[in-house]
Design a protein around this motif. Sequence first.
Motif, PDB file in Angstrom:
ATOM      1  N   PHE A  67       0.838  -1.198   0.000  1.00 33.98           N
ATOM      2  CA  PHE A  67       0.000   0.000   0.000  1.00 33.98           C
ATOM      3  C   PHE A  67       0.874   1.250   0.000  1.00 33.98           C
ATOM      4  CE2 PHE A  67       0.692  -0.922   4.498  1.00 33.98           C
ATOM      5  CZ  PHE A  67       0.987   0.325   5.038  1.00 33.98           C
ATOM      6  N   ARG A  68       0.262   2.334  -0.451  1.00 36.02           N
ATOM      7  CA  ARG A  68       0.962   3.623  -0.503  1.00 36.02           C
ATOM      8  C   ARG A  68      -0.066   4.746  -0.417  1.00 36.02           C
ATOM      9  NH1 ARG A  68       5.328   6.085  -4.876  1.00 36.02           N
ATOM     10  NH2 ARG A  68       4.691   8.259  -4.676  1.00 36.02           N
ATOM     11  N   ALA A  69       0.293   5.790   0.357  1.00 39.91           N
ATOM     12  CA  ALA A  69      -0.554   6.984   0.471  1.00 39.91           C
ATOM     13  C   ALA A  69       0.335   8.211   0.355  1.00 39.91           C
ATOM     14  CB  ALA A  69      -1.298   6.993   1.803  1.00 39.91           C
ATOM     15  N   ASP A  70      -0.035   9.142  -0.530  1.00 44.68           N
ATOM     16  CA  ASP A  70       0.668  10.415  -0.676  1.00 44.68           C
ATOM     17  C   ASP A  70      -0.151  11.479   0.056  1.00 44.68           C
ATOM     18  OD1 ASP A  70       2.206   8.845  -2.279  1.00 44.68           O
ATOM     19  OD2 ASP A  70       1.737   9.863  -4.146  1.00 44.68           O
ATOM     20  N   VAL A  71       0.381  11.983   1.148  1.00 46.20           N
ATOM     21  CA  VAL A  71      -0.329  12.956   1.986  1.00 46.20           C
ATOM     22  C   VAL A  71       0.260  14.337   1.737  1.00 46.20           C
ATOM     23  CG1 VAL A  71      -0.955  13.629   4.333  1.00 46.20           C
ATOM     24  CG2 VAL A  71      -0.803  11.207   3.727  1.00 46.20           C
ATOM     25  N   ARG A  72      -0.573  15.239   1.266  1.00 52.17           N
ATOM     26  CA  ARG A  72      -0.139  16.605   0.975  1.00 52.17           C
ATOM     27  C   ARG A  72      -0.223  17.463   2.235  1.00 52.17           C
ATOM     28  NH1 ARG A  72      -3.513  20.512  -0.375  1.00 52.17           N
ATOM     29  NH2 ARG A  72      -5.109  18.948  -0.883  1.00 52.17           N
ATOM     30  N   LEU A  73       0.838  18.219   2.514  1.00 52.74           N
ATOM     31  CA  LEU A  73       0.890  19.107   3.666  1.00 52.74           C
ATOM     32  C   LEU A  73       0.765  20.553   3.180  1.00 52.74           C
ATOM     33  CD1 LEU A  73       3.888  17.503   5.600  1.00 52.74           C
ATOM     34  CD2 LEU A  73       1.461  16.999   5.852  1.00 52.74           C
ATOM     35  N   PRO A  74      -0.136  21.343   3.762  1.00 53.67           N
ATOM     36  CA  PRO A  74      -0.293  22.735   3.322  1.00 53.67           C
ATOM     37  C   PRO A  74       0.819  23.621   3.876  1.00 53.67           C
ATOM     38  CG  PRO A  74      -1.766  22.283   5.142  1.00 53.67           C
ATOM     39  CD  PRO A  74      -1.101  20.977   4.810  1.00 53.67           C
ATOM     40  N   ALA A  75       0.822  24.852   3.440  1.00 53.39           N
ATOM     41  CA  ALA A  75       1.872  25.791   3.860  1.00 53.39           C
ATOM     42  C   ALA A  75       1.650  26.313   5.275  1.00 53.39           C
ATOM     43  CB  ALA A  75       1.945  26.964   2.880  1.00 53.39           C
TER      44      ALA A  75
END
Length: 265
Positions: A183-191
Amino acid sequence: MIRHALFAALAPVLLALPANAQPATPQPPPEQIVAGLSRDDVDITTSFDGSEIIIYGAIKRETQIPAGAPLDVIVTLEGPAQALTVRHKERRLGIWINTGRVSVGAAPSFYVVATTRPLHLILPTAEDQRHRISIPLAMRAFAGPMEVEDAVPYTEALIRLRRASDLYRQDDGAVRLAEQTLFRADVRLPANLVEGVYSTRIFLLRDGRVIDTFRAPIEVRKVGLERWLYRLALEQPFIYGIMSLAIAVAAGWGASAAFRLVKRP
């Protein structure tokens, strides 16, 4: 005499116990998470405009993949908790006034839930309440006496505001699961992250039940000039205030001088 009589009475019972009697040890789950993160720290600089964390892993098992319902994975990333107050305002006689408030003892500053499938299809209410996975249950407790009859509209308003700021997200289908093993998850972090230790949790579910969990920390910190100003504001607020005032005066004087030069014939 009493001790001897008590020992004589208990001796048959003690001898009847199995010689190898030991406390039962919990058995590991048949399917376990083996996971990692692309990075375990995030540096916030003056040019920081967000980042991305890749959370990946595999399912360790000693037997064949069980038949039946498919495996599901839920990934959460939670920022440092903060105490805050949610207020409700109403316009009365042309003036906005506070008509109610709810104090939240601990609300995550950032919270993301990523799943293999829509959350309501894979997570029963009982498991959600047990592990506090969904966004509404991520808020730990209310602080102080309740001043309103129903606190739900206040927490819903807080969630709505933080969703609009990209601080709370539910990313259904963002976890990719291959062959019920990788499994893989790409988690975007805001500024607009705050400094602190962020907690990553991974939940493995089958048949609507959490069968294994995995945790890992991520440190988010300011560096460079951003870090220096942050520490100065916390540790030397007087000096920070004087410096801010001096910069404001210098900027105002510079703008005024430039305006006079432009207007000069």
